[in-house]
Design a protein around this motif. Structure first.
Motif, PDB file in Angstrom:
ATOM      1  N   PHE A   1       0.791  -1.134   0.131  1.00  0.00           N
ATOM      2  CA  PHE A   1      -0.028   0.051   0.089  1.00  0.00           C
ATOM      3  C   PHE A   1       0.801   1.316   0.010  1.00  0.00           C
ATOM      4  N   SER A   2       0.642   2.046  -0.888  1.00  0.00           N
ATOM      5  CA  SER A   2       1.340   3.373  -0.933  1.00  0.00           C
ATOM      6  C   SER A   2       0.576   4.759  -0.985  1.00  0.00           C
ATOM      7  N   GLY A   3      -0.811   4.672  -0.535  1.00  0.00           N
ATOM      8  CA  GLY A   3      -1.687   5.779  -0.588  1.00  0.00           C
ATOM      9  C   GLY A   3      -1.585   6.102   0.734  1.00  0.00           C
ATOM     10  N   SER A   4      -2.457   7.384   0.885  1.00  0.00           N
ATOM     11  CA  SER A   4      -2.520   8.085   2.347  1.00  0.00           C
ATOM     12  C   SER A   4      -3.376   7.114   3.000  1.00  0.00           C
ATOM     13  N   LYS A   5      -3.249   7.757   4.641  1.00  0.00           N
ATOM     14  CA  LYS A   5      -4.089   6.845   5.545  1.00  0.00           C
ATOM     15  C   LYS A   5      -5.461   6.862   5.364  1.00  0.00           C
ATOM     16  N   GLU A   6      -5.915   8.162   4.768  1.00  0.00           N
ATOM     17  CA  GLU A   6      -7.544   8.177   4.569  1.00  0.00           C
ATOM     18  C   GLU A   6      -7.930   7.123   3.547  1.00  0.00           C
ATOM     19  N   LEU A   7      -7.093   6.971   2.565  1.00  0.00           N
ATOM     20  CA  LEU A   7      -7.458   6.068   1.490  1.00  0.00           C
ATOM     21  C   LEU A   7      -7.371   4.588   2.224  1.00  0.00           C
TER      22      LEU A   7
ATOM     23  N   GLY B   1      -1.722  -4.423   2.853  1.00  0.00           N
ATOM     24  CA  GLY B   1      -0.512  -5.156   3.093  1.00  0.00           C
ATOM     25  C   GLY B   1       0.700  -4.324   3.290  1.00  0.00           C
ATOM     26  N   ILE B   2       1.689  -4.407   4.328  1.00  0.00           N
ATOM     27  CA  ILE B   2       2.633  -3.618   4.550  1.00  0.00           C
ATOM     28  C   ILE B   2       4.028  -4.452   4.504  1.00  0.00           C
ATOM     29  N   GLY B   3       5.057  -3.809   3.993  1.00  0.00           N
ATOM     30  CA  GLY B   3       6.319  -4.551   3.876  1.00  0.00           C
ATOM     31  C   GLY B   3       7.375  -3.673   4.156  1.00  0.00           C
ATOM     32  N   GLY B   4       8.571  -3.826   3.540  1.00  0.00           N
ATOM     33  CA  GLY B   4       9.762  -3.112   3.839  1.00  0.00           C
ATOM     34  C   GLY B   4       9.830  -1.561   3.850  1.00  0.00           C
ATOM     35  N   VAL B   5       8.866  -1.291   3.019  1.00  0.00           N
ATOM     36  CA  VAL B   5       8.967   0.521   2.852  1.00  0.00           C
ATOM     37  C   VAL B   5       8.625   1.133   4.028  1.00  0.00           C
ATOM     38  N   VAL B   6       7.905   0.515   5.114  1.00  0.00           N
ATOM     39  CA  VAL B   6       7.792   1.151   6.279  1.00  0.00           C
ATOM     40  C   VAL B   6       8.779   1.151   7.393  1.00  0.00           C
ATOM     41  N   THR B   7      10.116   0.731   6.930  1.00  0.00           N
ATOM     42  CA  THR B   7      11.283   0.637   7.714  1.00  0.00           C
ATOM     43  C   THR B   7      12.238   1.862   7.235  1.00  0.00           C
ATOM     44  N   PHE B   8      11.621   2.436   5.812  1.00  0.00           N
ATOM     45  CA  PHE B   8      12.610   3.158   5.267  1.00  0.00           C
ATOM     46  C   PHE B   8      12.414   4.533   6.222  1.00  0.00           C
ATOM     47  N   LYS B   9      13.558   5.374   6.003  1.00  0.00           N
ATOM     48  CA  LYS B   9      13.627   6.736   6.650  1.00  0.00           C
ATOM     49  C   LYS B   9      12.351   7.660   5.989  1.00  0.00           C
TER      50      LYS B   9
ATOM     51  N   GLY C   1       9.664   6.574   4.416  1.00  0.00           N
ATOM     52  CA  GLY C   1       8.517   6.037   4.505  1.00  0.00           C
ATOM     53  C   GLY C   1       7.575   6.548   5.261  1.00  0.00           C
ATOM     54  N   LYS C   2       7.626   7.693   5.629  1.00  0.00           N
ATOM     55  CA  LYS C   2       6.863   8.313   6.551  1.00  0.00           C
ATOM     56  C   LYS C   2       5.432   8.244   6.282  1.00  0.00           C
ATOM     57  N   LYS C   3       4.909   8.312   4.901  1.00  0.00           N
ATOM     58  CA  LYS C   3       3.492   8.059   4.647  1.00  0.00           C
ATOM     59  C   LYS C   3       3.025   6.641   5.137  1.00  0.00           C
ATOM     60  N   LEU C   4       3.676   5.833   4.912  1.00  0.00           N
ATOM     61  CA  LEU C   4       3.337   4.115   5.060  1.00  0.00           C
ATOM     62  C   LEU C   4       3.415   4.089   6.738  1.00  0.00           C
ATOM     63  N   LYS C   5       4.183   4.939   7.358  1.00  0.00           N
ATOM     64  CA  LYS C   5       4.385   4.814   8.800  1.00  0.00           C
ATOM     65  C   LYS C   5       2.939   5.288   9.454  1.00  0.00           C
TER      66      LYS C   5
END
Ligand code: NI
Length: 261
Positions: free
Chosen positions: A154-160, A172-180, A182-186
């Motif tokens: 998932f790469s959209g906004s939290k609203e979406l 579905g959440i993967g590696g991007v959540v650990t990226f510096k 990756g704020k939107k996914l956090k």
């Protein structure tokens, strides 16, 4: 145990050590993997892997970049694969306006046809959407009614994300959540209830920190779980066990004599 809801072990990057790596998965606390087909050939290989390894299941579908290979004959072939015992979902399907390798009207046509196929066979879907958030959501609202499934990577906004949850889908959440960066996914990981999150690698791509840029595999999912645990202020074990239950629910693995979770 860890449930990887989206992996591509059919990828040639695993040709040199696929079997060794898959045999090691228990040591990484990985209990289940869904290998997702993206092309016609990828679907064939995904099913082969699922039929070889008890802990691997397959999803069969044609990615938007590959829909040029679909016609009524190959679509019938896909329908046949989707009826195989270890095929648990139709995917990955969707829209990709980042690569735009296929005309957008063709991407939409086959996305809709594959959503209808999932409805007909009573299977969940695995959705790919890149730079196409609005069109994907419109199509899902219209043709995804009554379906369940996962919005992969998932790469959209939290609203979406919360709109998809309302429609009954998992995020579905993967590696991007650990990226510096990756704020939107956090923010998505914080906003979406744990009962609606599943973990995934998309391996060999998108390895989490500290392996960013390297070849990814399901054993690295624990870094994703750790980051979600940190964001939500809960334990890593809780993230792993709840997302495993979610994944078993969405892929309906209780069909395979497992206790319903
Ligand atoms: Ni993928």
């Amino acid at each position: 145990m860890i449930f990887d809801t989206h992996a591509h072990y059919d990828d040639k990057q695993f040709d040199s050590d696929r079997d060794e790596l898959l045999h090691e998965m228990k040591e990484f606390e990985v209990g289940t993997i869904v290998n997702v087909g993206a092309s016609l050939d990828g679907c064939r290989k995904a099913i082969e892997l699922a039929e070889k390894y008890p802990f691997i299941y397959a999803a069969a579908g044609v990615h938007p970049d590959e829909v040029g290979d679909l016609n009524e004959d190959t679509f019938e072939e896909l329908r046949g694969w989707c009826r195989r015992d270890k095929v648990v979902a139709v995917g990955e399907i969707g829209l990709d306006y980042y690569w735009d390798t296929q005309p957008r009207d063709l991407q939409k046509k086959w996305f809709i046809r594959q959503l209808e196929l999932a409805g007909e066979l009573g299977l969940p879907v695995n959705i790919h959407s890149r730079d196409a958030a609005e069109d994907t959501f419109q199509i899902m609202k219209e043709y995804g009614k009554g379906l369940s499934g996962i919005i992969h990577c998932f790469s959209g906004s939290k609203e979406l994300a919360l709109e998809y949850v309302k429609l009954g889908f998992y995020i579905g959440i993967g590696g991007v959540v650990t990226f510096k960066n990756g704020k939107k996914l956090k923010q998505v990981a914080e906003a979406v209830p744990l009962t609606k999150i599943v973990l995934e690698t998309d391996c060999p791509y998108l390895a989490p920190e500290p392996y960013r840029g390297k070849r990814n595999h399901s054993g690295y999912i624990k870094y994703v779980a750790e980051e979600i645990a940190r964001i939500k202020g809960i334990t890593c074990e809780e993230v792993i066990s709840r997302t495993e239950a979610n994944a078993k629910e969405v892929y309906r693995l209780y069909r395979y004599n497992e206790q319903r979770v």
